[in-house]
Scaffold this motif. Structure first.
Motif, PDB file in Angstrom:
ATOM      1  N   THR A 147     -27.924   7.221 -20.971  1.00 54.13           N
ATOM      2  CA  THR A 147     -27.665   8.172 -19.902  1.00 54.13           C
ATOM      3  C   THR A 147     -27.478   9.577 -20.444  1.00 54.13           C
ATOM      4  OG1 THR A 147     -26.213   8.667 -18.012  1.00 54.13           O
ATOM      5  CG2 THR A 147     -25.173   7.717 -19.947  1.00 54.13           C
ATOM      6  N   ASP A 148     -27.797  10.547 -19.630  1.00 55.48           N
ATOM      7  CA  ASP A 148     -27.695  11.948 -20.003  1.00 55.48           C
ATOM      8  C   ASP A 148     -26.266  12.432 -19.764  1.00 55.48           C
ATOM      9  OD1 ASP A 148     -28.229  14.514 -20.750  1.00 55.48           O
ATOM     10  OD2 ASP A 148     -29.386  15.034 -18.966  1.00 55.48           O
ATOM     11  N   ALA A 149     -25.354  11.982 -20.631  1.00 51.29           N
ATOM     12  CA  ALA A 149     -23.940  12.354 -20.533  1.00 51.29           C
ATOM     13  C   ALA A 149     -23.360  12.434 -21.937  1.00 51.29           C
ATOM     14  CB  ALA A 149     -23.171  11.336 -19.701  1.00 51.29           C
ATOM     15  N   SER A 150     -22.288  13.188 -22.085  1.00 49.79           N
ATOM     16  CA  SER A 150     -21.659  13.334 -23.391  1.00 49.79           C
ATOM     17  C   SER A 150     -20.673  12.217 -23.686  1.00 49.79           C
ATOM     18  CB  SER A 150     -20.939  14.689 -23.468  1.00 49.79           C
ATOM     19  OG  SER A 150     -19.877  14.740 -22.525  1.00 49.79           O
ATOM     20  N   CYS A 151     -20.176  11.539 -22.630  1.00 47.18           N
ATOM     21  CA  CYS A 151     -19.170  10.485 -22.802  1.00 47.18           C
ATOM     22  C   CYS A 151     -19.037   9.711 -21.497  1.00 47.18           C
ATOM     23  CB  CYS A 151     -17.824  11.089 -23.201  1.00 47.18           C
ATOM     24  SG  CYS A 151     -17.146  12.229 -21.978  1.00 47.18           S
ATOM     25  N   SER A 152     -18.270   8.623 -21.521  1.00 45.75           N
ATOM     26  CA  SER A 152     -18.055   7.789 -20.333  1.00 45.75           C
ATOM     27  C   SER A 152     -17.423   8.584 -19.194  1.00 45.75           C
ATOM     28  CB  SER A 152     -17.139   6.604 -20.668  1.00 45.75           C
ATOM     29  OG  SER A 152     -17.730   5.733 -21.580  1.00 45.75           O
ATOM     30  N   ALA A 153     -16.433   9.421 -19.549  1.00 45.40           N
ATOM     31  CA  ALA A 153     -15.740  10.188 -18.519  1.00 45.40           C
ATOM     32  C   ALA A 153     -16.696  11.083 -17.750  1.00 45.40           C
ATOM     33  CB  ALA A 153     -14.618  11.023 -19.152  1.00 45.40           C
ATOM     34  N   GLU A 154     -17.594  11.740 -18.471  1.00 41.89           N
ATOM     35  CA  GLU A 154     -18.569  12.592 -17.802  1.00 41.89           C
ATOM     36  C   GLU A 154     -19.535  11.758 -16.970  1.00 41.89           C
ATOM     37  OE1 GLU A 154     -21.963  16.021 -18.560  1.00 41.89           O
ATOM     38  OE2 GLU A 154     -21.169  14.916 -20.276  1.00 41.89           O
ATOM     39  N   ALA A 155     -19.960  10.612 -17.494  1.00 40.62           N
ATOM     40  CA  ALA A 155     -20.892   9.757 -16.754  1.00 40.62           C
ATOM     41  C   ALA A 155     -20.304   9.333 -15.415  1.00 40.62           C
ATOM     42  CB  ALA A 155     -21.241   8.529 -17.588  1.00 40.62           C
ATOM     43  N   VAL A 156     -19.004   8.998 -15.393  1.00 36.65           N
ATOM     44  CA  VAL A 156     -18.335   8.605 -14.152  1.00 36.65           C
ATOM     45  C   VAL A 156     -18.165   9.798 -13.224  1.00 36.65           C
ATOM     46  CG1 VAL A 156     -16.164   7.768 -13.164  1.00 36.65           C
ATOM     47  CG2 VAL A 156     -17.161   6.619 -15.159  1.00 36.65           C
ATOM     48  N   SER A 157     -17.688  10.901 -13.765  1.00 34.60           N
ATOM     49  CA  SER A 157     -17.388  12.066 -12.939  1.00 34.60           C
ATOM     50  C   SER A 157     -18.643  12.681 -12.329  1.00 34.60           C
ATOM     51  CB  SER A 157     -16.658  13.121 -13.770  1.00 34.60           C
ATOM     52  OG  SER A 157     -16.322  14.235 -12.976  1.00 34.60           O
ATOM     53  N   ARG A 158     -19.735  12.731 -13.113  1.00 34.29           N
ATOM     54  CA  ARG A 158     -20.956  13.384 -12.639  1.00 34.29           C
ATOM     55  C   ARG A 158     -22.033  12.397 -12.211  1.00 34.29           C
ATOM     56  NH1 ARG A 158     -21.469  18.463 -16.973  1.00 34.29           N
ATOM     57  NH2 ARG A 158     -19.635  19.584 -16.186  1.00 34.29           N
ATOM     58  N   MET A 159     -21.725  11.114 -12.282  1.00 38.27           N
ATOM     59  CA  MET A 159     -22.701  10.065 -11.926  1.00 38.27           C
ATOM     60  C   MET A 159     -24.043  10.368 -12.597  1.00 38.27           C
ATOM     61  SD  MET A 159     -21.747   9.285  -7.931  1.00 38.27           S
ATOM     62  CE  MET A 159     -21.561  10.990  -7.423  1.00 38.27           C
ATOM     63  N   SER A 160     -23.989  10.400 -13.910  1.00 40.91           N
ATOM     64  CA  SER A 160     -25.105  10.901 -14.714  1.00 40.91           C
ATOM     65  C   SER A 160     -26.374  10.079 -14.549  1.00 40.91           C
ATOM     66  CB  SER A 160     -24.695  10.927 -16.183  1.00 40.91           C
ATOM     67  OG  SER A 160     -23.573  11.765 -16.372  1.00 40.91           O
ATOM     68  N   LYS A 161     -27.497  10.745 -14.739  1.00 44.83           N
ATOM     69  CA  LYS A 161     -28.808  10.114 -14.600  1.00 44.83           C
ATOM     70  C   LYS A 161     -29.030   9.078 -15.694  1.00 44.83           C
ATOM     71  CE  LYS A 161     -33.772  11.196 -14.579  1.00 44.83           C
ATOM     72  NZ  LYS A 161     -34.787  12.269 -14.775  1.00 44.83           N
ATOM     73  N   ILE A 162     -29.597   7.952 -15.318  1.00 44.75           N
ATOM     74  CA  ILE A 162     -29.934   6.893 -16.265  1.00 44.75           C
ATOM     75  C   ILE A 162     -31.362   7.112 -16.752  1.00 44.75           C
ATOM     76  CG2 ILE A 162     -30.148   4.406 -16.614  1.00 44.75           C
ATOM     77  CD1 ILE A 162     -27.273   5.461 -16.066  1.00 44.75           C
ATOM     78  N   GLU A 163     -31.531   7.177 -18.074  1.00 43.73           N
ATOM     79  CA  GLU A 163     -32.842   7.442 -18.667  1.00 43.73           C
ATOM     80  C   GLU A 163     -33.549   6.168 -19.126  1.00 43.73           C
ATOM     81  OE1 GLU A 163     -34.209  10.267 -18.534  1.00 43.73           O
ATOM     82  OE2 GLU A 163     -32.519  11.592 -18.066  1.00 43.73           O
ATOM     83  N   ALA A 164     -32.780   5.134 -19.472  1.00 46.24           N
ATOM     84  CA  ALA A 164     -33.376   3.875 -19.931  1.00 46.24           C
ATOM     85  C   ALA A 164     -32.436   2.735 -19.610  1.00 46.24           C
ATOM     86  CB  ALA A 164     -33.661   3.924 -21.435  1.00 46.24           C
ATOM     87  N   LEU A 165     -33.018   1.552 -19.418  1.00 42.78           N
ATOM     88  CA  LEU A 165     -32.275   0.341 -19.064  1.00 42.78           C
ATOM     89  C   LEU A 165     -32.758  -0.800 -19.945  1.00 42.78           C
ATOM     90  CD1 LEU A 165     -30.461  -1.356 -17.038  1.00 42.78           C
ATOM     91  CD2 LEU A 165     -32.543  -1.623 -15.673  1.00 42.78           C
ATOM     92  N   MET A 166     -31.808  -1.577 -20.482  1.00 44.08           N
ATOM     93  CA  MET A 166     -32.159  -2.734 -21.301  1.00 44.08           C
ATOM     94  C   MET A 166     -31.531  -3.993 -20.718  1.00 44.08           C
ATOM     95  SD  MET A 166     -31.305  -3.485 -25.327  1.00 44.08           S
ATOM     96  CE  MET A 166     -32.040  -1.933 -25.896  1.00 44.08           C
ATOM     97  N   ASN A 167     -32.338  -5.041 -20.580  1.00 43.88           N
ATOM     98  CA  ASN A 167     -31.886  -6.344 -20.118  1.00 43.88           C
ATOM     99  C   ASN A 167     -32.431  -7.410 -21.063  1.00 43.88           C
ATOM    100  OD1 ASN A 167     -30.927  -8.345 -17.941  1.00 43.88           O
ATOM    101  ND2 ASN A 167     -33.091  -8.862 -18.122  1.00 43.88           N
ATOM    102  N   ASP A 168     -31.546  -8.235 -21.607  1.00 44.98           N
ATOM    103  CA  ASP A 168     -31.975  -9.293 -22.528  1.00 44.98           C
ATOM    104  C   ASP A 168     -32.808  -8.757 -23.690  1.00 44.98           C
ATOM    105  OD1 ASP A 168     -30.720 -11.548 -21.675  1.00 44.98           O
ATOM    106  OD2 ASP A 168     -32.379 -12.304 -20.476  1.00 44.98           O
ATOM    107  N   GLY A 169     -32.511  -7.540 -24.120  1.00 43.86           N
ATOM    108  CA  GLY A 169     -33.265  -6.942 -25.224  1.00 43.86           C
ATOM    109  C   GLY A 169     -34.570  -6.298 -24.818  1.00 43.86           C
TER     110      GLY A 169
END
Length: 412
Positions: free
Chosen positions: A384-406
């Motif tokens: 995700t395009d965020a500097s940390c978890s707190a920012e990701a939650v506060s700004r609902m940061s954009k997801i750039e990639a997703l991994m499932n089962d590798g």
């Protein structure tokens, strides 16, 4: 929405320039920020094989400095009966009660079943757009649809098997006895893919707490399933149902940790003293609460439940359907809403709120010690395009990639 990612890698491979949280930054004993660093991550056989010092010159997939977080998990949703993918439709003021909705469903289900596979896939794609790779989904079991909702949902999940996982709850949406659903529930309980036995407002729909709960509990025991019941009742019957289920879990240890009450609105209308009392009992019976975090007149006591060690699961519930028009499919939005409702505004509090999207997996522990990821962890992550978890939650940061089962999927 169509699937928003392209497959970038699967099997055995490595990532470089992966940003991970490494600790909290302190000033006069106050946490004022989150430290991060770049790492290389090795993936193999659906697991994180190793977390190593970053090697920017290596022949690995470039994570571009994006923050790596655990992939999100939606623990209460109805993938089988969304209107998502159909023309916009707001709620009708004519349907006010659950029984009104049951009658409406009986009218529209036959037509909706014709496109339910495609619409379930579209809703899954929407969730994936926001970083969710796993859901606990309820599916209708009722005389109108029989077990067709399950069959269609299983087809949609099969089509999504590389990028999405789910556990299934057999849900008697039209009541167990209010309609003739008990035989269908018994049939569904025998299916290996079904992991939980559901239920619906036993007193207001079927007229008996004991009869319905005893049926549900016995079905779960006979087939070694969990329990996850819908309980919208906000008054005395709601509290009685919760306590009855707690008693059954205490009597049957095999149900502990596998028994949940979804919604449980009654908990939002108790005094602080009564809330603490029932939270203590829920923890004793290891009965969890699954909430969509309602806030229209019912603020759920999530902080009190967590204080007593109750397992609190969070989900979207409805995403554009005839029950609600407000679900977004975004688990970061749920973490954001919880933070706003309960005042989780500081760096450590916001970072802790990520647990409501990941279902308890956090990169840092309470003291700021790195605890995720480590070798052997499930290879289920987001970048995700965020500097940390707190920012990701506060700004609902954009997801750039997703991994499932590798399997790594990168946004188009």
């Amino acid at each position: 929405m169509q699937f928003p990612y392209q497959l970038a890698a699967k099997g055995k491979y490595s990532l470089k320039n992966v940003r991970l949280e490494t600790g909290f930054e302190f000033e006069n004993e106050e946490v004022i920020g989150t430290k991060t660093a770049l790492f290389s991550i090795e993936i193999e056989d659906g697991k994180i094989k190793a977390v190593k010092a970053n090697d920017p010159a290596s022949n690995a997939i470039d994570a571009k400095g994006y923050l790596m977080l655990p992939a999100f998990r939606d623990m209460h949703i109805h993938l089988d009966k969304t209107l998502y993918g159909l023309p916009w439709q707001a709620l009708s003021s004519k349907r006010r009660t659950v029984k009104d909705m049951i009658a409406y469903e009986q009218e529209i289900i036959p037509e909706l079943l014709k496109t339910s596979v495609e619409r379930a896939e579209q809703l899954i794609s929407l969730q994936q757009h926001y970083g969710t790779h796993f859901a606990r989904t309820h599916f209708n079991v009722d005389p109108t649809s029989g077990l067709q909702s399950l069959e269609h949902l299983e087809q949609a999940l099969q089509n999504k098997k590389d990028s999405f996982k789910a556990e299934l709850v057999a849900f008697p949406q039209h009541g167990v006895y209010y309609t003739e659903s008990a035989p269908l529930m018994k049939e569904a309980a025998q299916m290996k893919s079904v992991k939980f036995i559901g239920g619906l407002d036993p007193f207001s729909i079927d007229g008996s707490i004991e009869k319905v709960m005893d049926f549900t509990v016995q079905l779960a025991l006979d087939h070694k399933k969990g329990i996850d019941i819908h309980l919208h009742e906000a008054g005395e019957s709601g509290v009685k149902t919760i306590n009855y289920l707690i008693d059954k879990a205490i009597e049957n240890p095999q149900l502990q940790g596998k028994t949940f009450v979804s919604h449980a609105f009654a908990l939002g209308h108790l005094s602080p003293k009564d809330t603490e009392k029932i939270a203590e009992r829920l923890a004793e019976g290891k009965v969890g609460i699954a909430s969509s975090v309602p806030f229209k007149g019912t603020i759920m006591p999530i902080p009190t439940l967590k204080k007593y060690g109750v397992n609190v699961l969070i989900g979207n519930d409805n995403v554009q359907d005839y029950w609600s028009t407000f679900g977004s499919g975004n688990m970061l939005q749920k973490a954001n809403l919880i933070s706003e409702l309960y005042g989780y505004a500081t760096e450590p509090a916001l970072s802790r709120a990520l647990q409501f999207a990941t279902q308890s997996i956090l990169p840092l522990d309470e003291k700021g010690t790195q605890q995720w990821p480590k070798a052997g962890d499930e290879a289920a992550i987001v970048l995700t395009d965020a500097s940390c978890s707190a920012e990701a939650v506060s700004r609902m940061s954009k997801i750039e990639a997703l991994m499932n089962d590798g399997n790594l999927f990168w946004r188009d």
